[in-house]
Structure formats: C-alpha cells, structure tokens
Design a protein around this motif. Structure first.
Motif, mmCIF file in Angstrom:
data_model
loop_
_atom_site.group_PDB
_atom_site.id
_atom_site.type_symbol
_atom_site.label_atom_id
_atom_site.label_comp_id
_atom_site.label_asym_id
_atom_site.label_seq_id
_atom_site.Cartn_x
_atom_site.Cartn_y
_atom_site.Cartn_z
ATOM 1 N N TRP A 9 0.843 -1.198 0.000
ATOM 2 C CA TRP A 9 0.000 0.000 0.000
ATOM 3 C C TRP A 9 0.880 1.249 0.000
ATOM 4 O O TRP A 9 0.679 2.188 -0.765
ATOM 5 C CB TRP A 9 -0.936 -0.036 1.201
ATOM 6 C CG TRP A 9 -1.920 1.092 1.303
ATOM 7 C CD1 TRP A 9 -1.923 2.289 0.605
ATOM 8 C CD2 TRP A 9 -3.082 1.134 2.135
ATOM 9 N NE1 TRP A 9 -3.006 3.045 0.972
ATOM 10 C CE2 TRP A 9 -3.729 2.373 1.904
ATOM 11 C CE3 TRP A 9 -3.632 0.250 3.061
ATOM 12 C CZ2 TRP A 9 -4.906 2.729 2.581
ATOM 13 C CZ3 TRP A 9 -4.798 0.615 3.724
ATOM 14 C CH2 TRP A 9 -5.428 1.847 3.487
ATOM 15 N N VAL A 17 -3.636 7.868 -4.093
ATOM 16 C CA VAL A 17 -4.119 9.191 -3.697
ATOM 17 C C VAL A 17 -4.433 10.024 -4.941
ATOM 18 O O VAL A 17 -5.485 10.670 -5.035
ATOM 19 C CB VAL A 17 -3.079 9.895 -2.794
ATOM 20 C CG1 VAL A 17 -3.424 11.360 -2.605
ATOM 21 C CG2 VAL A 17 -2.974 9.187 -1.444
ATOM 22 N N ALA A 20 -7.636 8.752 -6.588
ATOM 23 C CA ALA A 20 -8.830 9.119 -5.823
ATOM 24 C C ALA A 20 -9.139 10.601 -5.949
ATOM 25 O O ALA A 20 -10.302 11.017 -6.003
ATOM 26 C CB ALA A 20 -8.651 8.737 -4.354
ATOM 27 N N ALA A 21 -8.082 11.400 -6.020
ATOM 28 C CA ALA A 21 -8.263 12.848 -6.117
ATOM 29 C C ALA A 21 -8.603 13.293 -7.538
ATOM 30 O O ALA A 21 -8.977 14.452 -7.755
ATOM 31 C CB ALA A 21 -7.002 13.558 -5.627
ATOM 32 N N ALA A 340 -12.311 -1.524 -0.046
ATOM 33 C CA ALA A 340 -12.033 -0.227 0.573
ATOM 34 C C ALA A 340 -10.654 0.226 0.102
ATOM 35 O O ALA A 340 -9.835 -0.601 -0.317
ATOM 36 C CB ALA A 340 -12.088 -0.348 2.098
ATOM 37 N N PRO A 341 -10.388 1.525 0.180
ATOM 38 C CA PRO A 341 -9.139 2.057 -0.341
ATOM 39 C C PRO A 341 -7.904 1.367 0.239
ATOM 40 O O PRO A 341 -7.874 1.033 1.427
ATOM 41 C CB PRO A 341 -9.166 3.531 0.074
ATOM 42 C CG PRO A 341 -10.592 3.849 0.221
ATOM 43 C CD PRO A 341 -11.252 2.584 0.704
ATOM 44 N N VAL B 192 -3.734 14.630 0.797
ATOM 45 C CA VAL B 192 -4.594 14.706 -0.388
ATOM 46 C C VAL B 192 -3.789 15.157 -1.606
ATOM 47 O O VAL B 192 -4.010 14.695 -2.728
ATOM 48 C CB VAL B 192 -5.781 15.656 -0.123
ATOM 49 C CG1 VAL B 192 -6.561 15.935 -1.400
ATOM 50 C CG2 VAL B 192 -6.686 15.071 0.959
ATOM 51 N N PRO B 223 -14.004 13.784 -3.424
ATOM 52 C CA PRO B 223 -12.718 13.170 -3.788
ATOM 53 C C PRO B 223 -11.583 13.460 -2.808
ATOM 54 O O PRO B 223 -10.730 12.582 -2.593
ATOM 55 C CB PRO B 223 -12.425 13.767 -5.164
ATOM 56 C CG PRO B 223 -13.791 13.978 -5.756
ATOM 57 C CD PRO B 223 -14.653 14.419 -4.595
ATOM 58 N N HIS B 226 -11.840 10.959 -0.127
ATOM 59 C CA HIS B 226 -11.444 9.636 -0.628
ATOM 60 C C HIS B 226 -9.933 9.546 -0.817
ATOM 61 O O HIS B 226 -9.324 8.504 -0.564
ATOM 62 C CB HIS B 226 -12.164 9.337 -1.951
ATOM 63 C CG HIS B 226 -13.608 9.019 -1.780
ATOM 64 N ND1 HIS B 226 -14.587 9.991 -1.729
ATOM 65 C CD2 HIS B 226 -14.266 7.844 -1.623
ATOM 66 C CE1 HIS B 226 -15.774 9.416 -1.564
ATOM 67 N NE2 HIS B 226 -15.605 8.116 -1.493
ATOM 68 N N ALA B 227 -9.323 10.623 -1.267
ATOM 69 C CA ALA B 227 -7.871 10.627 -1.454
ATOM 70 C C ALA B 227 -7.163 10.481 -0.111
ATOM 71 O O ALA B 227 -6.155 9.776 0.001
ATOM 72 C CB ALA B 227 -7.440 11.906 -2.164
ATOM 73 N N ALA B 229 -8.355 8.926 2.535
ATOM 74 C CA ALA B 229 -8.503 7.516 2.924
ATOM 75 C C ALA B 229 -7.522 6.637 2.154
ATOM 76 O O ALA B 229 -6.937 5.704 2.715
ATOM 77 C CB ALA B 229 -9.934 7.045 2.699
ATOM 78 N N ALA B 230 -7.308 6.947 0.876
ATOM 79 C CA ALA B 230 -6.381 6.150 0.052
ATOM 80 C C ALA B 230 -4.935 6.333 0.494
ATOM 81 O O ALA B 230 -4.078 5.509 0.195
ATOM 82 C CB ALA B 230 -6.532 6.525 -1.421
ATOM 83 N N GLY B 231 -4.673 7.414 1.227
ATOM 84 C CA GLY B 231 -3.308 7.670 1.693
ATOM 85 C C GLY B 231 -2.890 6.796 2.854
ATOM 86 O O GLY B 231 -1.700 6.667 3.130
ATOM 87 N N GLN B 251 -15.358 3.505 4.296
ATOM 88 C CA GLN B 251 -14.066 3.519 3.604
ATOM 89 C C GLN B 251 -13.022 2.682 4.329
ATOM 90 O O GLN B 251 -11.824 2.783 4.038
ATOM 91 C CB GLN B 251 -13.565 4.962 3.448
ATOM 92 C CG GLN B 251 -14.418 5.835 2.543
ATOM 93 C CD GLN B 251 -14.390 5.398 1.069
ATOM 94 O OE1 GLN B 251 -13.364 4.968 0.575
ATOM 95 N NE2 GLN B 251 -15.532 5.475 0.403
#
Lengths: 602, 602
Positions: A9, A17, A20-21, A340-341, B192, B223, B226-227, B229-231, B251
C-alpha cells in the motif's frame, strides 16, 4: 520462478491518492454496482470502484474523475460487488493438488485468499517441504498465506515421520514472507499439560506477532479446554456443536466453522449467531479439507457461504465470515477482506447475494476468471527431484513381506482388528479369531477381515508393519495402497491378497506415490501423486476423474462404504481413537500406547 | 526509573495453563461476578476469574480449582466485571499534567489503557520530548501507548516550532517499545496533495506494522476525503455528524467518536449505530482532550461510555466501543480490551451497567483503585533540567516590546483583528479602525479590541509578533500569558496594558512556563507548567484548582466567554481558519499565507 511482486500500500499510495483525487487515471474502473460493505454491513447501490496497481484507489458514488483514455471499464450492471472470498484454514494437500493447481481450481469459485497449513508435506519433507509449498503459494495470482505446521509428528513416540518440526523450525519460518502464523496446534493434550515444546512453538509465533492456529478436538469444555485457551491458540475449527462455538468465542478465540468435503460443522454451530444472536465478528468460515472432486463439482468457499446463508444466516453476515472476519483474525484487515481504499483489489461480481453465482472474479486488480473459466496462469514451482521421489521402499516387496506369522504351534489366534466406521474418522477396536495356515495368520473374507500393512517409505528401511482391518467389505483377491496416510504419510496397504498387496506397494514405489487398486494381479485404478506422494501437479479435473475411478475400483472390489478412500488414508492417524497402525506397530489411541496384534492362541 | 516489566503472554503461558488446569494456584480470584463478554456481546452471571502474573488465566463458572492458600479472593458479589476502559486517542498534555499525574487522575475512573499522542511536547522538545513522555508512560501501572506525532510543525512555512518531526524520526520511533502507531495525520491537505513527507511518515508506520492515526477536519466528503482515505490513515476522530462517521467506516477507517472537555461528537454520530443499525465493530470512543477539571470533577472514559449509553447505545455495545474495538484497532485484541485468557488482567467491578459507578479497578492483576481512591503509585520520570527550562525569552521584556508602531504620519489605521468566537475553535477575520498615539497603534477597550502578542520562546530570539484580538471583553489594565499555545507553543500574551503584558511574559519566563493573569500590575492567577511549559507534575486536583482560579481571574478582568482559556491557547493554531498569529506574523488560514496587520491609514 519469482514470486509475484505485489506492491505494498505504501509503495502505491502516491498513485492511489492521485487516482482518488482525480489527478491520475485508474487502471480499471468497475461501474455501477452494489457495494457490499463488510465494514458497515450494508449493501449500497450505484457505486463505482477505481483500481490502480492492483489495489483499490476509490470506492464511491462516481469514479468518472478516475477514468482516463487507457482505463479499462468493467460494467457491474447493478450486480453485487463482494470482496474475494477467504478460506481461513485449509490443507491444500487434501485436494491432492499442488498449490498452483489448487489455486486454478478455486479461483473461478471466487476464492482469492487462502490460509493454508502444509502439514502433510511437513511430515514427508520437513521444513524444506513447507518452504516449497510456501514458495509455490507466493507465485500464484491470488493470496495464499502459509501457516507453519506445528505438530510433526502428531504423536511423538507412536510413529516415525519423514521429518520432525520443532520450535527452531517455527522460529525460522516466521521470518519467511508468506508465513501468516502457526498451523493448527493439534497436540492439545501437550498444551494442556504444559509441554515445553508446544508452548515454545506458540511463543515463537506470538513473538513474531503472528496468529496461532488452534485445534481442540475434544468435547470436554471444562478446565482442560480453559487451559488450552490459556496456552495461546487464537482460533479453533474443531467445534462441532453450538456450545463448542460459543465457548471458544467467549474465551476470546475465533470460532472457525468448516464445511469441507467430509466436514459438516457450519449448520450445527452457526445458530450461535442466527438464533442466539451473538456478535458475529468472531465467527469465521473455512473448509479445512476439500477433495478435488468437491472443487470441480461443488465449489469452494462459495459453497460454504451459500450453505451458511441456507442455514439462515444473513447474507452480508455470512460474507463477513468469509472476508473481513478472516482478514481481521490474521491481522490483514487493512490489506484484504473488504472493498475499501488501499486493499488488494480482490472483487467478485455476482447477480444474486444468496445463491452467489460467481460471474466475474478480479484478483489484485486483474480479471482472473469469468463465468467459471479461469483466465490467468497459475505458475508451477520447479519441484526438485527429491520432492518427486519420496517413496523409498528399500527393496522390491514380495508377498512374504505381508506374511503375518502366528505364534509357534498355534492353529487359531485371537487378534486386535481395526474396525472402520462409515463416514467417521474414529475407528473401533475390534477382536477376531483367525485361522493359521502354514504358520501364517489368515484374513477372512467371509467375516470381512482384510490385512492392513504400514509400509515404511521415508527412510527405505524396508520395514512393513502388518495387522488386520475390518469394514471395507472387500471380496476376491485385491489390494489398495496409498502414500497419503495421515499424518506420517508412510504407505497404507489394505488387501485380501498378499501378492496383490506387494504389487500395489511396488507400483506406488515406481510412480513416486499416489493411490492404486489391484484386483487379481492387475491394476484397475491409479491416482499418481508424484509430489511427495501427496499431490499431483495435473489439473484438478484430471485428478478428480482419477479419484472417481478409484472409488469405482473400490466398489468393484466389493467395498460398499461411502467415501471409503478417506477411511483408508486415515488408518495411520494415531491421534484419533480407537485403534490405528503406525510404523512402530498397532496403536491403542484410547491409551496412547502400542498394543499387541495377537492377544490369544489356540 | 525502570519501566514496569509486564511479562508477555508467552512468558506467562506455562503458569497460566497450569492455573487454568488446576495444577497451580492463581494469584487472585474474583468470585461470582457477571462477566461482560465483549467478544460475544453477552452478560454472563455467576462467573469467576483467575489471575496470575498480571494476566487472566481462567474465566469460567467456577475457579475453585485455581485457589490455593495464598490466593487473594475478591468477591464480585454479583457485580458486573467489565474490561478496563481504553481511550483510543488523546493528548495527555491537554490535562496540563504529566503522564504519571494523568494516570493517577484517571485510574480511579477505570481507564486502564490510553493511546496518547504527545504532539504538544514534540513541538517544544522534538523527538527527545516524545521519548520522555513515552518513557514516563511505560513506568505507569496502567497501559499508556504512545502514538508518534506526525505533524510538527502543523503548518510548515507559517510558523517556527521548537523542533520539527520528519519521516526519519517516525522510523526511529517505530522501534521504541511503547510506540503503537502514528499520531493523527493532521496535514490532510498534504496527504490529499500527495506530500512526499507525509506519505513517507505513513509508509514508515505501515512498514512497522503499526496503526496510522487520522485527522480529516473538513466537511468535504468528496474526492479529497477519498484521497485522504487512500493515503493510509486508519481512523479519524474529527467527524462531527452521522454522515461523517458512516463515510469513514464505509471507507474501511474506524470512526473515533469523542467526548472531551470541549468536544461533543458522540451524540451526533452514534446514531449511525443506534438508529442506522450499522455493524458497531468499527466505532470507537475517545476523549482527544480533557482538562484537569474534567478529570477531577466528571471522569474520563467512564464519562464517555455513560454518555454513549445515555445517547441510546446498548451498554455492552458502548463498552465494546471503549474496550475490544479499540484493542482490535491497534492490533492488541489478544493483549487487552476483554476479559479472556492471556489478556492483561484489567478489570472493573461495577454494580450498574448503565450509570457505571467505578467501584473497584484492577490493572495487570493489581487492585489500583477502590471507590474513587487510587491505591497505587504512579512514578515520575526524572525530567531533566532542559525539559523544565524551556521558556527562553532572550531578554527581559518591557512594554516597548509590545508597542505597535503605526505607518509614519498616520493618525488612524485600519487593521486586521482576530475575532474570538465563543465555544468554537475557528476565529473570525475582523477589521477595525484604531487610533494612533505617540506613533503607536492603540487597542480600544470600548470596542473590545485588545493587543495580542506571540512571544518567541524556543530559541531565545527575543522576537515578539504583535497584533490585535477581539471578543474576550477585557476591561481595565490587564494581561494574560500562556506558554500553552497550540501547536508551536510559543507564548501568547493578550492584554489591554503593554506594561502588564511584559510583566506576565516575564513571569512565565521566571517559572518555566504556564499561564498567568496580571491585573493592574499584579499577578492574580498562576498555573505553573514547568515541564516544557505545558505540563505540571503536581496532582490533577491542584492543577484543576489553579485552572479554576484562572477562569475566575479572567472573569475578574471582564471576560464573559465560556471556557475562554481554550480560545486563548488556540490563537496561534495556524491550521484552523480564519485568522491566527504566529512567530512569523499574522496568518490568513483561509488561504494558508501570511497577511498584513495594517491594511489602511488615515
């Protein structure tokens, strides 16, 4: 062959990121599905998933901002998007397949994560065998984690295995990349009695921050059970009734409920959730043992989840039991087991949440199967010659090796006889009176008493242990031999003819292991299991077909029992009562000691 | 002082197994209680608990077989036996107390595990300060885990902290015994936007297998969310409404719902469970920030759990949110957070599961508090001189240091003014026209415009940044100074008199930090905070009394705002809109840039 490298990850985070952005395009977007959310226990329609680097970058109402010109689009068309299924405890060898071929068989069923205990090969090839299984596992396009086997031999002093496993092996294996924990701690009397070796294996696993698998195969829920829980095992799949499941979870263990080819322990335990209303988070589904025929004809974890739902479990809770609950148990809840992310993009598309047709399987972001067809390669490990050549008989066997001399001067003897019980692992300790001819004790087809032999095959000692078995119903001259012979995996030969027994044993020596049936001097069925005498690297369908032919051959020899091959292969399992055979002799498993074959003479 | 050595489960296992099996006596047995089982979500009457080596050896219907002549017996008398409470995210410094004195204050409230982010001291003393907090934490008789601070400075380029924290510091700290993860990743715009530094800190934490704390303080769930969370952040405590909580859990993050001294985010979010019926496992309770007065008068996690129950949450679910859910989140579910074999024996006896009177607290097997009285020592770390002497002003300050010269020739100027808002962290960006006398811009008591100064105190530069603030309502000649000045913790001085401002600032230099109020040249309140200018090593009751006197002193100076000390100490928090002060000048936190004090002249 190199293991498939999946980026962590952290390695992917900059891209995840950015996707998603909306600053970078996704590799794949799944559009317009029903997000089955195992974190909240919800089904959320009209959701999209964006995937990059094999991981999930975005799950939300609209992934249009993640789509670039090269992005692959998969239309979910309002189907359910569920996490790839996890099998929390299983033995690949039970399918008689290598990890690669096992993976190939189960991927179309939606299994994307397996927690496997290569306990069988450990008895044959020791730590090196475990490492080979582990290495082939890491080459696969799905997640196969290895639980380091804990108990080889399963019953020290009552059998001789090819290799033994000790605390130092466990410590060493904990450093391997694919090791997720300790395999089922079957020596529960050892733990309860404070065995230093068993507690040292558990300690090594805990020190590595990994999960200790349990195996408490007793109905006693008193102090012995509590002592076992205090020893450290974190789960157990040996429960068979609701009280077993509840007791385990109350003690802070996870209850693994299994539906294998021959295990039916879900229906009797899941009522803890469906009727008693306990918090479901600590209940997990698994298979433990699946034969290739089950994989080919019935399914794998999809079969287990369907069954749980058919038992009255809410479908999303049943899915939790095969996804996030499993991931959490092994410390992987941020790695897999949910959509999930950051998680591995292991996703199934299905149009029905109860019957669970597995229509589209994505693993690590790639479509790996559609409509039951596998679409991906499952690479084979380069098994070395000594892993393919493990049946060492020392000399060519003859009928004499299976002769059982009577005490001098006896014309009739009383013997202990292993009694096979249909559909059950335990045997009965029987006795019989048998005739003596030419100084040798004779089996008796009329009363269904055949000979059984344990042929040493690891160290080429040439030793054969002979005894008698009843219950298969064999008639005429025949023999059946198998190098799958739990847990020490010597060779078990059962027959009514000493000549055929020798032929069958020699045949397995010739092909490097497997199962064969001889009738009147001719081979009528053969399943070759060249890898350690336990597994085939042929496709599951081929192995299943040969296994089916084997069943038919047994029937042709007069056997009327259901699934009697399992009975055959368990006759040396010296940890389950009542009477077994090992390379050291006949074992009374009610007292955990060797016992005599002949108990009286006339 | 050495950290208290608690043996690992593995080290205790032989004894735990022996006790559970009845072969060895327990140290302590709790008899006849109602076992609140957070694994199954049940309350089970008539249960006993046996404890050995500070861990639980047995929980079952009858521990008589674990009792020897030396075994201490505690009669539960049918009371509830609940796991010790966990605070999942908090800053010890907010209580103005050292870890030892914080522990002493909260143990009688049943808190036995804390996950603490020593973010404040990191700004003052850097990694060494974090280590001191960590070391004192490990000396306590309860479990205080340290989250490595992630964001010092909180806003790079807009302020100068005493020290900075970077990825290398994070990597180093991850090896310390008491580090449980990364403290709240407050730089959410950084994540983000793919900030290399922020993602490197997250990566270092993930590589160590530890938990990344989150802090997404924005209502935007699009977004950007979400970004984030993806981090990689695994939790967030900044949610304030039901939609926030649900979005985070969907998430795959955990929603931490906080009830601090000034945070009220449980009632508005817990409806995700109580009304929407989501799976509660990913919801967790915490305090984030508690003042010493709250600890002395209202409680700690017991207050939060009671509140959750009062909000309609099932009591056992509320307890799960403060015990096993927290433990699971930090990978400690087999170490604490439940009453089950092997876990630390952290147990509360209470006679009511809803009002939760904390009658008897056991931590690591020892009775540490009864009926609100602490019965155990909480050892102090030997804080070195340089940790007690952190207020470095460079020179004695005079009224001149607080003079604000007007542009040459101006008789009236228009200035930006920081507007304090009652009960809120955000400020308003106001403007005002102020008179010029003797070339200096003058505050205006009539329109409630006082001076504010940020006095550099880390590097003895002698720098003072001056500006204006409105909203406190101060009248007469006064000044208030504080070395608690989030997040860079320089010194904030607010006053209507430049002479009193200088007196107040010098006074804090003299006592090594704290908070003081001067009125007409005389000190009328003082809270000494000698440890890094943030904490006292006096008992919580003493600090709370002095803090109360401080509030009264503010009132005496005309302040009518509720809890205005918090407003004071947050005026340099350059990550929360709209206008703040830093050592670099006035900061427009809507645009994240420095801005001018004077915007026009007449």
């Amino acid at each position: 062959m190199e293991p498939i490298q999946l980026k962590t990850w952290a390695e992917c985070a900059p891209r995840l990121v950015a996707v998603a952005a909306g600053r970078a395009p996704a590799d794949t977007v799944i559009r317009n599905g029903r997000w089955v959310n195992v974190h909240t226990r919800e089904i959320l329609p009209d959701h999209d998933i964006a995937i990059a680097e094999g991981r999930i970058a975005y799950v939300g109402p609209d992934a249009d901002h993640c789509i670039g010109p090269e992005t692959e689009i998969i239309e979910a068309d309002d189907r359910y998007m569920i996490p790839g299924l996890c099998d929390a405890h299983m033995h690949i060898e039970s399918g008689m397949l290598t990890p690669a071929e096992f993976a190939r068989a189960v991927i179309p069923h939606g299994t994307t994560s397996m927690f496997t205990d290569p306990h069988e090969i450990a008895n044959v090839l020791g730590l090196e065998g475990v490492r080979m299984m582990h290495d082939e596992a890491l080459m696969q396009p799905v997640n196969i984690f290895t639980q380091m086997p804990s108990c080889a031999p399963s019953a020290p002093g009552l059998e001789t295995t090819g290799f033994e496993i000790g605390p130092d092996d466990v410590s060493e294996a904990m450093q391997w990349p694919g090791i997720i924990g300790l395999g089922e701690m079957m020596n529960f009397p050892g733990v309860v009695n404070g065995s230093q070796q068993m507690l040292a294996e558990i300690a090594a696993t805990q020190a590595a921050g990994k999960t200790v698998g349990g195996h408490y195969a007793s109905p006693d829920l008193g102090p012995a059970f509590h002592a076992y829980a205090a020893g450290g095992p974190a789960d157990d799949h040996e429960g068979t009734c609701e009280a077993d499941a509840i007791a385990r979870v109350r003690q802070g263990m996870r209850s693994m409920m299994r539906l294998g080819s021959a295990w039916y322990d879900v229906e009797s335990q899941i009522t803890a959730v469906t009727e008693k209303g306990l918090d479901p988070r600590n209940f997990i589904l698994c298979t433990d043992d699946c034969h290739s025929g089950t994989l080919v004809n019935d399914g794998h974890m999809n079969r287990v989840v369907r069954h749980a739902i058919a038992c009255g479990c809410d479908p999303v809770i049943a899915l939790q039991m095969a996804t996030i609950n499993t991931a959490s148990h092994f410390g992987l809840e941020r790695e897999l087991g949910s959509i999930a992310p950051g998680r591995r993009a292991d996703i199934i598309l299905t149009s029905d949440i109860e019957t669970l047709p597995i229509e589209h399987v994505i693993a690590r972001g790639r479509t790996v199967a559609k409509d039951g067809e596998i679409l991906v390669d499952c690479p084979h490990y380069a098994w070395p010659e000594h892993a393919r050549n493990t049946v060492r008989l020392g000399h060519e066997l003859g009928a004499d090796d299976f002769a059982i001399p009577a005490p001098e001067g006896a014309s009739e003897v009383t013997v202990n006889v292993i009694g096979v019980v249909e559909n059950q692992a335990p045997t009965k300790a029987l006795t019989a009176n048998l005739q003596v001819e030419d100084g040798l004790i004779q089996g008796d087809i009329e009363t269904d008493i055949a000979q059984i032999a344990l042929v040493e095959r690891h160290r080429a000692t040439g030793d054969v242990t002979n005894a008698f078995v009843s219950g298969f119903g064999y008639t005429g001259r025949m023999a059946m031999a198998s190098t799958v012979a739990h847990d020490s995996h010597h060779m078990i030969v059962v027959g009514t003819s000493r000549e055929d027994m020798a032929l069958a044993a020699n045949r397995l020596g010739e092909v490097g292991g497997g199962v064969t049936v001889f009738r009147e001097g001719k081979e009528i069925a053969l399943v070759e299991l060249p890898i350690s005498g336990l597994m085939s690297d042929a496709p599951a369908a081929d192995v299943a077909a040969k296994a089916q032919a084997l069943v038919e051959a047994m029937e042709a020899c007069g056997c009327t029992l259901n699934n009697a091959y399992m009975q055959h292969s368990l006759l040396a399992l010296v940890v389950i009562p009542e009477l077994r055979i090992s390379d050291l002799g006949l074992v009374d498993v009610t007292r955990f000691e060797l016992t005599d074959l002949v108990t009286g003479t006339k």
